[in-house]
Motif scaffolding. Structure first.
Motif, PDB file in Angstrom:
ATOM      1  N   TYR A 195      82.776 -42.099  56.289  1.00 56.40           N
ATOM      2  CA  TYR A 195      83.826 -42.554  57.204  1.00 56.40           C
ATOM      3  C   TYR A 195      83.727 -41.795  58.514  1.00 56.40           C
ATOM      4  O   TYR A 195      83.786 -42.386  59.606  1.00 56.40           O
ATOM      5  CB  TYR A 195      85.194 -42.341  56.555  1.00 56.40           C
ATOM      6  CG  TYR A 195      86.349 -42.894  57.357  1.00 56.40           C
ATOM      7  CD1 TYR A 195      86.871 -44.157  57.094  1.00 56.40           C
ATOM      8  CD2 TYR A 195      86.945 -42.153  58.382  1.00 56.40           C
ATOM      9  CE1 TYR A 195      87.933 -44.661  57.822  1.00 56.40           C
ATOM     10  CE2 TYR A 195      88.004 -42.654  59.112  1.00 56.40           C
ATOM     11  CZ  TYR A 195      88.493 -43.907  58.835  1.00 56.40           C
ATOM     12  OH  TYR A 195      89.543 -44.400  59.575  1.00 56.40           O
TER      13      TYR A 195
ATOM     14  N   HIS B  12      87.378 -50.825  56.417  1.00 57.15           N
ATOM     15  CA  HIS B  12      86.463 -49.895  55.753  1.00 57.15           C
ATOM     16  C   HIS B  12      87.198 -49.107  54.667  1.00 57.15           C
ATOM     17  O   HIS B  12      86.701 -48.969  53.542  1.00 57.15           O
ATOM     18  CB  HIS B  12      85.862 -48.940  56.783  1.00 57.15           C
ATOM     19  CG  HIS B  12      84.802 -48.045  56.234  1.00 57.15           C
ATOM     20  ND1 HIS B  12      83.462 -48.291  56.397  1.00 57.15           N
ATOM     21  CD2 HIS B  12      84.881 -46.900  55.496  1.00 57.15           C
ATOM     22  CE1 HIS B  12      82.764 -47.343  55.794  1.00 57.15           C
ATOM     23  NE2 HIS B  12      83.604 -46.487  55.247  1.00 57.15           N
TER      24      HIS B  12
ATOM     25  N   GLN C 261      81.277 -53.130  54.525  1.00 55.12           N
ATOM     26  CA  GLN C 261      81.895 -52.270  55.532  1.00 55.12           C
ATOM     27  C   GLN C 261      81.023 -52.136  56.777  1.00 55.12           C
ATOM     28  O   GLN C 261      81.526 -51.963  57.880  1.00 55.12           O
ATOM     29  CB  GLN C 261      82.177 -50.872  54.959  1.00 55.12           C
ATOM     30  CG  GLN C 261      83.239 -50.869  53.879  1.00 55.12           C
ATOM     31  CD  GLN C 261      82.634 -50.969  52.500  1.00 55.12           C
ATOM     32  OE1 GLN C 261      81.601 -51.580  52.321  1.00 55.12           O
ATOM     33  NE2 GLN C 261      83.296 -50.371  51.521  1.00 55.12           N
ATOM     34  N   THR C 262      79.723 -52.198  56.589  1.00 56.64           N
ATOM     35  CA  THR C 262      78.841 -51.966  57.728  1.00 56.64           C
ATOM     36  C   THR C 262      77.921 -53.137  58.018  1.00 56.64           C
ATOM     37  O   THR C 262      77.480 -53.292  59.151  1.00 56.64           O
ATOM     38  CB  THR C 262      77.980 -50.708  57.485  1.00 56.64           C
ATOM     39  OG1 THR C 262      77.253 -50.860  56.263  1.00 56.64           O
ATOM     40  CG2 THR C 262      78.857 -49.466  57.385  1.00 56.64           C
TER      41      THR C 262
END
Length: 451
Positions: A384, A368, A306-307
């Motif tokens: 989030y 995400h 996600q990151t």
């Protein structure tokens, strides 16, 4: 409330978002094919994942729609590794030396990486280490193998080079079921391969099994599960069988949606889930189960970057930056796959991205959400908000309301600061995931021309 049983449970396995069928040639988009040095400028480089793709297999299974070809004539593996070396050099040059580049995890996939001979596996590791700078002995390294290629000499190379996890595709320990899935293998060869793996120093063994095969019953499914459990694998992946377009099973099947088959797969999923939970395994996702006392290598699972960015090398690999996901062309049909591999091995200049999809703010949020909520632990709401400055309930009000209406969300999770699926939501992951696709990605996937 809309009953989940009115929804087809097996629609799409969401292992990455957007899917490759939403990618398009970048040469036809504004700005054309971007330089890799421009794409990676300003991107975080302290926790990258590295994936090397080997697109060769000894056979093509009936259910397989992965980018792979059977065999490698005329020293094709050598030419492929030459191209992989050139690509690695170009990518490492594009990353530059302005900021430290650190790889937090590595994986070799395919195809079948252990299709390569031992000396070729050594070279593959050298490309990861000497060209890319990944320290394979100090980061999690996951490698895929098959029963016929998990030989002692290949496994010795992988163990010596730092492999922490090996994943073997067994699919079924029942020979009649393996034949029904168009996967020719003998149970004795599977047992031999598992024995050799257990003799190595590789700490994590994963076994892939498939449910929903023609003729499979709860009894025969438990036979396969128990056969796998005798080896005490640290991980087990339980995959529902899909009949994909252009695969051997597609040519053998009627191709129509079958509610009876859906019910069989759901029943076998629950049987397998409950069987493993009762024997000391924890559910990580719909597909993944981990032995509760297993060592944690923190390697790739259902990859959820996600990151952090990902660098993929090889013509079937994909790479992720914060604004572009890119790869090479994708195909399933054998003639098309061979053509793409031949084009890759003949490429001299790997300095630009060829095929991909730009991901704007909305797509980044969707990705995400998707890749977090499909994990059994759920998604921390604070993470989030920290990343996007909003709540998923604000950004995806309609989508989450639908999931809640179907009973797919855990009603107690928000009190713990989480967005988490209910057990039924996990069971319906392959229907839930597509509900979160954007209209633009849906349209691109629908217009993709199969080849």
């Amino acid at each position: 409330m809309t009953s989940p049983h009115t929804v087809r449970p097996y629609q799409s396995y969401v292992y990455a978002y957007p899917h490759k069928t939403a990618y398009r040639p970048l040469a036809g988009l504004p700005g054309g094919r971007p330089e890799l040095s421009e794409l990676w400028a300003g991107e975080p480089r302290d926790a990258l994942s590295l994936y090397l793709h080997i697109p060769f297999c000894e056979v093509r299974c009936g259910f397989c729609n992965l980018f792979t070809r059977i065999g490698a004539p005329d020293e094709l593996t050598s030419r492929y590794l030459d191209a992989l070396d050139r690509q690695a050099s170009a990518v490492r040059d594009a990353l530059g030396d302005g900021e430290p580049v650190r790889f937090a995890a590595a994986a070799f996939g395919g195809g079948t990486p252990t299709f390569l001979e031992p000396a070729e596996l050594e070279r593959l590791c050298d490309i990861a280490e000497k060209r890319m700078g990944a320290d394979l002995r100090s980061v999690p390294l996951s490698v895929e193998t098959s029963p016929s290629t998990a030989t002692a000499d290949r496994l010795a190379v992988l163990a010596e080079r730092g492999t922490t996890r090996i994943s073997i595709g067994v699919q079924s320990f029942v020979e009649a079921e393996a034949r029904a899935a168009v996967r020719p293998q003998r149970a004795a060869d599977v047992e031999r391969a598992l024995g050799l793996i257990r003799e190595t120093s590789i700490p994590v063994l994963n076994v892939d099994l498939i449910y929903g095969i023609d003729g499979q019953t709860e009894r025969s499914w438990r036979t396969s599960l128990d056969a796998a459990l005798r080896w005490r694998p640290e991980e087990l992946y339980l995959y529902p069988l899909y009949v994909r377009p252009l695969t051997p099973l597609d040519r053998l099947s009627a191709g129509a949606a079958d509610p009876v088959w859906d019910e069989q797969r759901l029943r076998l999923y629950r049987t397998g889930r409950d069987h493993l939970l009762a024997r000391g395994y924890e559910q990580v996702s719909m597909r993944m189960f981990r032995r509760a006392d297993a060592p944690r290598t923190d390697g790739p699972e259902d990859y959820a970057c996600q990151t952090d960015g990902m660098i993929g090398l090889g013509c079937g690999a994909r790479s992720y930056t914060s604004r572009l996901h890119y790869s090479f062309d994708y195909a399933v049909r054998m003639g098309e796959v061979r053509g793409i591999i031949d084009a890759y091995t003949g490429t001299a200049d790997f300095s630009r991205a060829e095929v991909g999809r730009y991901t704007d703010g909305d797509e980044s949020r969707r990705r995400h959400l998707l890749q977090s909520v499909l994990q059994a632990d759920g998604m921390p709401l604070s993470g989030y908000r920290e990343r996007f400055g909003t709540s998923p309930y604000e950004d995806f009000r309609a989508e989450l309301a639908l999931l809640e209406e179907r009973g797919w969300l855990d009603p107690d999770a928000p009190a713990a600061g989480l967005l988490r699926l209910s057990p039924e939501g996990l069971a319906y992951s392959d229907a839930l995931g597509p509900e979160l696709f954007s209209p633009a990605v849906r349209a691109a996937m629908a217009s993709y021309e199969l080849k």
